[in-house]
Structure formats: C-alpha cells, structure tokens
Design an enzyme around this catalytic site. Sequence first.
Site, PDB file in Angstrom:
ATOM      1  N   TYR A  93      -3.678   8.415   0.649  1.00  0.00           N
ATOM      2  CA  TYR A  93      -3.119   9.730   0.977  1.00  0.00           C
ATOM      3  C   TYR A  93      -1.624   9.585   1.266  1.00  0.00           C
ATOM      4  CZ  TYR A  93      -3.587  14.610   2.472  1.00  0.00           C
ATOM      5  OH  TYR A  93      -3.516  15.985   2.552  1.00  0.00           O
ATOM      6  N   HIS A  98      -1.558  13.396  -1.010  1.00  0.00           N
ATOM      7  CA  HIS A  98      -1.315  14.656  -0.318  1.00  0.00           C
ATOM      8  C   HIS A  98      -1.194  15.809  -1.334  1.00  0.00           C
ATOM      9  CE1 HIS A  98       0.986  17.453   2.329  1.00  0.00           C
ATOM     10  NE2 HIS A  98       1.732  17.619   1.256  1.00  0.00           N
ATOM     11  N   GLN A 100      -1.785  16.016  -4.729  1.00  0.00           N
ATOM     12  CA  GLN A 100      -2.902  16.237  -5.653  1.00  0.00           C
ATOM     13  C   GLN A 100      -4.151  16.688  -4.895  1.00  0.00           C
ATOM     14  OE1 GLN A 100      -3.549  13.203  -8.645  1.00  0.00           O
ATOM     15  NE2 GLN A 100      -1.413  12.578  -8.623  1.00  0.00           N
ATOM     16  N   ALA A 156       0.294  -1.770  -4.693  1.00  0.00           N
ATOM     17  CA  ALA A 156      -0.028  -3.079  -4.096  1.00  0.00           C
ATOM     18  C   ALA A 156      -1.421  -3.064  -3.481  1.00  0.00           C
ATOM     19  CB  ALA A 156       1.016  -3.430  -3.036  1.00  0.00           C
ATOM     20  N   HIS A 179      -0.716   6.041 -12.326  1.00  0.00           N
ATOM     21  CA  HIS A 179       0.293   5.096 -12.789  1.00  0.00           C
ATOM     22  C   HIS A 179      -0.457   4.028 -13.582  1.00  0.00           C
ATOM     23  CE1 HIS A 179       4.106   3.258 -12.943  1.00  0.00           C
ATOM     24  NE2 HIS A 179       4.222   2.754 -11.739  1.00  0.00           N
TER      25      HIS A 179
HETATM   26  N1  LIG Z   1       5.108   8.860  -5.058  1.00  0.00           N
HETATM   27  C1  LIG Z   1       5.364   9.295  -6.252  1.00  0.00           C
HETATM   28  O1  LIG Z   1       6.314  10.041  -6.426  1.00  0.00           O
HETATM   29  C2  LIG Z   1       4.480   8.945  -7.436  1.00  0.00           C
HETATM   30  C3  LIG Z   1       4.681   9.637  -8.620  1.00  0.00           C
HETATM   31  C4  LIG Z   1       3.826   9.404  -9.683  1.00  0.00           C
HETATM   32  C5  LIG Z   1       2.838   8.442  -9.542  1.00  0.00           C
HETATM   33  N2  LIG Z   1       2.684   7.732  -8.394  1.00  0.00           N
HETATM   34  C6  LIG Z   1       1.597   6.762  -8.285  1.00  0.00           C
HETATM   35  O2  LIG Z   1       0.593   7.324  -7.455  1.00  0.00           O
HETATM   36  C7  LIG Z   1      -0.080   6.274  -6.733  1.00  0.00           C
HETATM   37  C8  LIG Z   1       0.016   6.548  -5.240  1.00  0.00           C
HETATM   38  O3  LIG Z   1       1.383   6.532  -4.865  1.00  0.00           O
HETATM   39  P1  LIG Z   1       1.902   7.260  -3.530  1.00  0.00           P
HETATM   40  O4  LIG Z   1       3.373   7.234  -3.598  1.00  0.00           O
HETATM   41  O5  LIG Z   1       1.205   8.539  -3.341  1.00  0.00           O
HETATM   42  O6  LIG Z   1       1.348   6.344  -2.392  1.00  0.00           O
HETATM   43  P2  LIG Z   1       1.961   5.068  -1.660  1.00  0.00           P
HETATM   44  O7  LIG Z   1       2.906   5.536  -0.627  1.00  0.00           O
HETATM   45  O8  LIG Z   1       2.442   4.069  -2.632  1.00  0.00           O
HETATM   46  O9  LIG Z   1       0.591   4.541  -1.023  1.00  0.00           O
HETATM   47  C9  LIG Z   1       0.168   4.988   0.199  1.00  0.00           C
HETATM   48  C10 LIG Z   1      -1.322   4.913   0.400  1.00  0.00           C
HETATM   49  O10 LIG Z   1      -1.838   3.586   0.206  1.00  0.00           O
HETATM   50  C11 LIG Z   1      -2.576   3.249   1.381  1.00  0.00           C
HETATM   51  N3  LIG Z   1      -2.603   1.802   1.581  1.00  0.00           N
HETATM   52  C12 LIG Z   1      -1.547   0.948   1.585  1.00  0.00           C
HETATM   53  N4  LIG Z   1      -1.997  -0.322   1.783  1.00  0.00           N
HETATM   54  C13 LIG Z   1      -3.350  -0.221   1.908  1.00  0.00           C
HETATM   55  C14 LIG Z   1      -4.399  -1.171   2.069  1.00  0.00           C
HETATM   56  N5  LIG Z   1      -4.125  -2.466   2.178  1.00  0.00           N
HETATM   57  N6  LIG Z   1      -5.669  -0.722   2.159  1.00  0.00           N
HETATM   58  C15 LIG Z   1      -5.961   0.597   2.056  1.00  0.00           C
HETATM   59  N7  LIG Z   1      -5.008   1.540   1.870  1.00  0.00           N
HETATM   60  C16 LIG Z   1      -3.739   1.128   1.787  1.00  0.00           C
HETATM   61  C17 LIG Z   1      -1.863   3.962   2.511  1.00  0.00           C
HETATM   62  O11 LIG Z   1      -2.720   4.088   3.616  1.00  0.00           O
HETATM   63  P3  LIG Z   1      -2.240   3.800   5.117  1.00  0.00           P
HETATM   64  O12 LIG Z   1      -1.490   5.022   5.573  1.00  0.00           O
HETATM   65  O13 LIG Z   1      -3.515   3.598   5.814  1.00  0.00           O
HETATM   66  O14 LIG Z   1      -1.331   2.599   5.065  1.00  0.00           O
HETATM   67  C18 LIG Z   1      -1.559   5.290   1.841  1.00  0.00           C
HETATM   68  O15 LIG Z   1      -2.655   6.175   1.917  1.00  0.00           O
HETATM   69  C19 LIG Z   1       0.588   4.985  -7.158  1.00  0.00           C
HETATM   70  O16 LIG Z   1      -0.131   4.446  -8.234  1.00  0.00           O
HETATM   71  C20 LIG Z   1       1.965   5.447  -7.613  1.00  0.00           C
HETATM   72  O17 LIG Z   1       2.591   4.551  -8.520  1.00  0.00           O
HETATM   73  C21 LIG Z   1       3.474   7.982  -7.335  1.00  0.00           C
END
Ligand SMILES: NC(=O)c1ccc[n+]([C@@H]2O[C@H](COP(=O)([O-])OP(=O)(O)OC[C@H]3O[C@@H](n4cnc5c(N)ncnc54)[C@H](OP(=O)(O)O)[C@@H]3O)[C@@H](O)[C@H]2O)c1
Length: 403
Positions: A93, A98, A100, A156, A179
């Site tokens: 999340y 958040h 989606q 990661a 991704h």
């Molecule tokens: N952000 C963007 O603009 C964007 C755009 C397009 C695609 N994407 C893709 O969408 C996906 C998600 O990206 P995001 O940016 O939304 O998230 P993110 O900030 O990269 O990831 C955060 C999430 O991962 C969890 N997490 C981290 N380490 C963990 C672990 N060891 N065990 C369990 N949960 C863990 C976090 O939970 P905690 O709070 O518990 O640490 C949090 O819910 C990725 O594949 C990214 O490349 C992102």
Amino acid sequence: MASRTASRALRSSLRQTVKAPAVQQRTFVSAVNAASRPALAQAPKAAAPFVQQRGVKTVDFAGHKEDVYERADWPREKLLEYFKNDTLALIGYGSQGHGQGLNLRDNGLNVIVGVRKDGASWKEAVQDGWQPGVNLFEVDEAVQKGTIVMNLLSDAAQKETWSRLKPMITKGKTLYFSHGFSPVFKDRTNVEVPSDVDVILVAPKGSGRTVRSLFKEGRGINSSVAVYQDVTGKALEKAVAMGVAVGSGYLYETTFEKEVYSDLYGERGCLMGGIHGMFLAQYEVLRENGHTPSEAFNETVEEATQSLYPLIGKNGMDYMYEACSTTARRGAIDWSKRFKENLKPLFEELYESTRNGTETQRTLDYAGRPDYRQAFEKEMEEIRNLEIWRAGKAVRSLRPENA
Ligand SMILES: NC(=O)c1ccc[n+]([C@@H]2O[C@H](COP(=O)([O-])OP(=O)(O)OC[C@H]3O[C@@H](n4cnc5c(N)ncnc54)[C@H](OP(=O)(O)O)[C@@H]3O)[C@@H](O)[C@H]2O)c1
C-alpha cells in the site's frame, strides 16, 4: 500579420486532426460470444444474452500504427460483471496501492488489501477506511484469499517475499504487476512465475497519487498494458479490464521487457533525475554569477513548471516555442541542439545501465535494506535543504493563491 493568422488557422486545423487521428475502429468479440453469434441473430431481441463488445483502436502515432484500449470500452457495469467472481488481493500500500486500491473500491469491485501488520502502510490503509479483518489483512492472508493477486509491494520486497508467496499463487489465479521489474530481472529477483497462471501488467504512467487524483476528477491516467504469460487465452482482455478498473483513461500495449527498460530509463532521465540535474546545474551557474536565489529559482524552476511546461503538456513543444518571444525562440532552438548532442551519450549510458540490470541491482540492494525508509528520508532531507529548494519554498509562498 495575415500570413501569421493564416498559418495559425492551418496549425489549429492540423492540431485538430492530430487530436482526433483517423482511427480504424476494430471490434472483436470474445470466443464465447463469437460462438453464440449465429444463435443470437435468430433469437428474439429480448432473449439476447449479455454480449461484450471489445473495442480496440488502431491509432497512428506519428506514422506508427499502435493498438490502444480505452476506458469507454469498459463501462462500470461491464467491469462489475466481468470481475463478479473475483477477489482482487492488492498487496502493498505504497503510492500505487493507495491509488489503485481506492479506485477499485470506488468502482465497486471486491478488493482487499494485504500489508504488514502495524507497519506504515497498515496505518495508512486504516486511515483510508480499509477495515482489519474485513478488507484489510496481512500479506499472506490476502494472497490466499485473492483470485487476482496484485503485487504492489516495493520491487525489492517482491524479491524478498517471493519464495513465501509463490506457493499461494495457485492454478487458476492471476498474477498482476505494475512494473515488469520482478519477472524480467528474474535472475536477480528470483521471481520465477508459476507456469499455470496468467501473468499481466498494468503500469500507470505516473505516481499513484496522480492515479487517484485523476480518477477523482473523472479523468484517467495513461497506462501501459502487457502480458507475460497467457494460460487462459484471456490474459490481455483481463489486463485491459484491470487497467480500466484501477483508473486508466487509455492503455497502450507493450511487453514486460519494454515497460521495465523504458520506465527505469525515463525516471532516471527526463522525468526525474535528468531534470533535477539540469535544474541544479543551471541554478548553480546563475548563483555563481551573482544572481539572487529568487531570480535563479524563477528562471530555472518557477517559470518552467508554472508557465512553460504546462504549455508543452497542453499542445506540444512548437506551441510552447510560439508562445514565447522571437528572442527566446531563437536561442532556445539553437541551444536545444547543443544540449541534445552533449546529453545523448549520457542517455545511451543510462539505457545500457538499465538494460544490463545495473539499475535493478542497485535498487534491490538499496530498497532491500531494512532501514530503506530512513535512508531515503535522509536523502529527501538533503534535497529539501538545498538552497534551490529552500528558495523555491519562499517563491511558492508568494504565489497569490498561497497568500
Ligand atoms: N510509485 C509510482 O509512481 C509507480 C508508478 C508505476 C508503477 N509502480 C510500481 O508499482 C509497484 C509498487 O510501487 P509503490 O511506489 O506503490 O510502492 P513502494 O513505495 O515501492 O512500496 C511500498 C510497499 O511495499 C511494502 N514493503 C516494503 N518492504 C516490504 C517487506 N519486506 N515486506 C512486506 N512489505 C514490504 C511497504 O509496506 P510497509 O509500509 O509495511 O513498509 C509498502 O506497502 C512497484 O512495482 C513499482 O515499480 C510505481
């Protein structure tokens, strides 16, 4: 003056042509429906079953024909029908989870969230109205409940959790990514997908915050869509439906590989890293030559973000140039060639670093650290404290709307 007006009129008509390109509308009907078509033709109208028209448009992008999928092809009732037997288990999340997740929930789909109990994401999910035990669970429980598992953990964390989660992604489920990172770089991430599930991708081209804000405004982000593995023969259709359900306005088709290379490259380049580097370099030279912070900031960032870049976004680079003085235009066109020449080798190096996995490894090493949030926060603090961005804060406070 007259020729200027005439050329404006021509450009305006050309722009309208570009806005609404000649599209070849193709419609195909799913296998089930295709099979039932002859019967349908003879059946009385009232007895006609639910027929799903799938619209695909071939759009000419500067001479290259590509297929695009649009939200209009998937109205809400059709999405509800399509996913009526599914539980969408969205794990992670962060920004995307958040955006989606809330869009899926507002669309009325059966979506649950899976995150670490009592972590930062859990707290944020609770604040957003997800209820523990109802539609908020720990990661493993959500994956077990889901028929479509949306892996929106950090890239990661996808690596770190994969050996635990993989056995729960059983035959008949669908695995969804935003991704291509984990499966494409499987040699480094160990994300070897199960062979008996559809594996699809919807990658919004923007922050998850924008995914949400555009949806709330009734607009939609553009996303790429791809299929990594098609077991059911319906993977693409499902991916497009998911794309619309999470808030995309239109989707263009790609592969997992192309998505991951272009995405990593773009964010390190013009979208984020490159532009930050340009801002810093320009600002520093202005300051070294005696310009005040406000002048240096205004001529580097404020005018760009508040005046010129929105013009590019609205109608293109030529439109921005034309909106500026002949003095500005002459110099900008000349210097753009120098910048391109000088920067292209750097972009080539960056693309290679993306393609060969160097960028992936660096991300995994860094974001895989248990203290990744604190480490990033330290870097954000350093950026926040740079003179340029402190000056920016003062400049923004002077905008009349912020007074
Ligand atoms: N952000 C963007 O603009 C964007 C755009 C397009 C695609 N994407 C893709 O969408 C996906 C998600 O990206 P995001 O940016 O939304 O998230 P993110 O900030 O990269 O990831 C955060 C999430 O991962 C969890 N997490 C981290 N380490 C963990 C672990 N060891 N065990 C369990 N949960 C863990 C976090 O939970 P905690 O709070 O518990 O640490 C949090 O819910 C990725 O594949 C990214 O490349 C992102």
